[in-house]
Design a protein around this motif. Structure first.
Motif, mmCIF file in Angstrom:
data_model
loop_
_atom_site.group_PDB
_atom_site.id
_atom_site.type_symbol
_atom_site.label_atom_id
_atom_site.label_comp_id
_atom_site.label_asym_id
_atom_site.label_seq_id
_atom_site.Cartn_x
_atom_site.Cartn_y
_atom_site.Cartn_z
ATOM 1 N N LEU A 17 0.819 -1.208 0.000
ATOM 2 C CA LEU A 17 0.000 0.000 0.000
ATOM 3 C C LEU A 17 0.856 1.262 0.000
ATOM 4 O O LEU A 17 0.435 2.306 -0.494
ATOM 5 C CB LEU A 17 -0.926 -0.008 1.219
ATOM 6 N N TYR A 20 1.579 1.920 -3.743
ATOM 7 C CA TYR A 20 0.399 1.656 -4.575
ATOM 8 C C TYR A 20 0.540 2.264 -5.969
ATOM 9 O O TYR A 20 0.279 1.616 -6.983
ATOM 10 C CB TYR A 20 -0.840 2.216 -3.870
ATOM 11 N N GLY A 21 0.970 3.536 -6.025
ATOM 12 C CA GLY A 21 1.086 4.221 -7.312
ATOM 13 C C GLY A 21 2.182 3.634 -8.176
ATOM 14 O O GLY A 21 2.015 3.463 -9.391
ATOM 15 N N ASP A 24 1.084 0.372 -9.609
ATOM 16 C CA ASP A 24 0.104 0.623 -10.669
ATOM 17 C C ASP A 24 0.797 1.014 -11.972
ATOM 18 O O ASP A 24 0.391 0.599 -13.061
ATOM 19 C CB ASP A 24 -0.838 1.743 -10.211
ATOM 20 N N LEU A 171 1.626 10.780 -7.589
ATOM 21 C CA LEU A 171 0.369 10.176 -7.984
ATOM 22 C C LEU A 171 -0.573 11.243 -8.541
ATOM 23 O O LEU A 171 -0.672 12.346 -7.993
ATOM 24 C CB LEU A 171 -0.297 9.474 -6.797
ATOM 25 N N GLN A 175 -5.544 8.521 -9.045
ATOM 26 C CA GLN A 175 -4.725 7.428 -8.515
ATOM 27 C C GLN A 175 -4.572 7.562 -6.995
ATOM 28 O O GLN A 175 -4.666 6.563 -6.256
ATOM 29 C CB GLN A 175 -3.353 7.457 -9.182
ATOM 30 N N PHE A 176 -4.365 8.778 -6.528
ATOM 31 C CA PHE A 176 -4.232 9.015 -5.094
ATOM 32 C C PHE A 176 -5.547 8.708 -4.372
ATOM 33 O O PHE A 176 -5.551 8.117 -3.278
ATOM 34 C CB PHE A 176 -3.811 10.465 -4.850
ATOM 35 N N HIS A 178 -7.787 6.515 -5.288
ATOM 36 C CA HIS A 178 -7.897 5.058 -5.223
ATOM 37 C C HIS A 178 -6.969 4.482 -4.155
ATOM 38 O O HIS A 178 -7.325 3.514 -3.475
ATOM 39 C CB HIS A 178 -7.569 4.450 -6.585
ATOM 40 N N LYS A 179 -5.794 5.077 -4.010
ATOM 41 C CA LYS A 179 -4.843 4.609 -3.006
ATOM 42 C C LYS A 179 -5.435 4.762 -1.604
ATOM 43 O O LYS A 179 -5.393 3.813 -0.799
ATOM 44 C CB LYS A 179 -3.528 5.383 -3.122
ATOM 45 N N THR A 182 -8.223 2.298 -1.045
ATOM 46 C CA THR A 182 -7.718 0.937 -0.889
ATOM 47 C C THR A 182 -7.096 0.740 0.484
ATOM 48 O O THR A 182 -7.291 -0.310 1.119
ATOM 49 C CB THR A 182 -6.681 0.625 -1.986
ATOM 50 N N ILE A 183 -6.360 1.728 0.965
ATOM 51 C CA ILE A 183 -5.747 1.638 2.289
ATOM 52 C C ILE A 183 -6.816 1.485 3.369
ATOM 53 O O ILE A 183 -6.717 0.625 4.258
ATOM 54 C CB ILE A 183 -4.874 2.876 2.568
ATOM 55 N N GLU A 213 5.474 8.901 -3.583
ATOM 56 C CA GLU A 213 6.163 7.702 -3.114
ATOM 57 C C GLU A 213 7.632 7.829 -3.475
ATOM 58 O O GLU A 213 7.976 8.388 -4.522
ATOM 59 C CB GLU A 213 5.532 6.461 -3.745
#
Length: 280
Positions: A17, A20-21, A24, A171, A175-176, A178-179, A182-183, A213
């Protein structure tokens, strides 16, 4: 680095996690050393595999075979052959898959398995580089605290043993989003303890701290890592002492007694004639 063949090696499910970016974007091969069962003995590997498959990552041949309890037992009793085998398997994987870049957990003194993940990968990369060209590069990523602070520390060789050279992955907003989703979803399925840790991190550092990241070039073996713990005990020692005092643990894993001998054993596997720039 999307055009490079990449491998991510993490010690526990959930560490993905933090990257994540990058996962991806790059869709690396991913190896996971443990099942994430921790002290409670409840694995969380399946949730991680769902996340990785959704991102298009390839699951590698080393995937959650070990429990945390088994690794800790081997460390405490100096039964290091398990780590010898892991090192050989990782080196063989790097050569077989023709990996250009390996990313691993960083040695931060928080958890002994996190720390050994960096050492295992560093030794495996050096062994593999004796057999392949172009050589494989090794990067690490921070797991604890504010990743932006890790990036700032990396700029100052006096405060951290990390090399200045690094890659920053920014990100995009979707995308951020979704991150973060997801976390939080991952934490809710993993239990109250992880939920509290995640929300504490967001509250302390702010969600935006995780919008970038960072990958750091791994330091030259041994000295740069060992010096991190010459002045103060790593967190896992002080935490272990409290758990022993409370009657939850019987023994404490200590850096000099347990981890350093294993580091020395793994670094002894690095080919002596290997140039210094290939030991990174």
């Amino acid at each position: 680095m999307p055009d490079k063949r990449s491998l991510l090696v993490i010690s526990h499910p959930g560490h993905e996690l933090r990257l994540y970016g990058w996962i991806d974007q790059v869709q690396p091969v991913i190896c996971i050393l443990t099942d994430g069962s921790g002290g409670e003995g409840v694995p969380r590997l399946d949730k991680t595999l769902d996340v990785l498959r959704a991102l298009g990552a390839e699951i590698g041949p080393i995937c959650g075979e070990l429990s945390d309890r088994r690794i800790y037992e081997k460390i405490l009793h100096h039964k290091y052959y398990l780590f010898d085998r892991l090192c050989k398997r990782l080196a063989r994987l790097i050569v077989t898959y023709d990996i250009d870049i390996v990313v691993s957990d960083a040695m931060e003194g928080y958890n002994p398995t996190h720390d050994l993940c960096e050492v295992l990968v560093q030794a495996a990369v050096a062994i593999a580089n004796k057999k392949k060209h172009p050589i494989t590069r090794h990067y690490t990523f921070p797991l604890m605290g504010d990743p932006r602070q890790a990036a700032r520390d990396g700029e100052n060789a006096q405060t951290a043993p990390r090399a200045i050279a690094r890659h920053t992955i920014e990100l995009i907003p979707l995308q951020f989003k979704h991150k973060l989703e997801t976390i939080r979803d991952y934490a809710s399925s993993a239990g109250e303890k992880l939920q509290q840790e995640i929300e504490h991190a967001f509250h302390t550092y702010g969600e935006h701290a995780f919008a970038c990241e960072y990958l750091f070039r791994a330091p030259v073996p041994k000295q740069a890592l060992e010096q991190s713990f010459t002045q103060a005990k790593p967190f896992y020692e002080t935490y272990g002492e409290k758990q022993v005092a409370a009657g939850r643990y019987q023994c404490v894993i200590r850096f000099r007694e347990h981890i350093l001998p294993l580091m020395n054993r793994l670094y002894a596997r690095i080919p002596a004639a290997l140039p210094a720039d290939q030991q990174q």
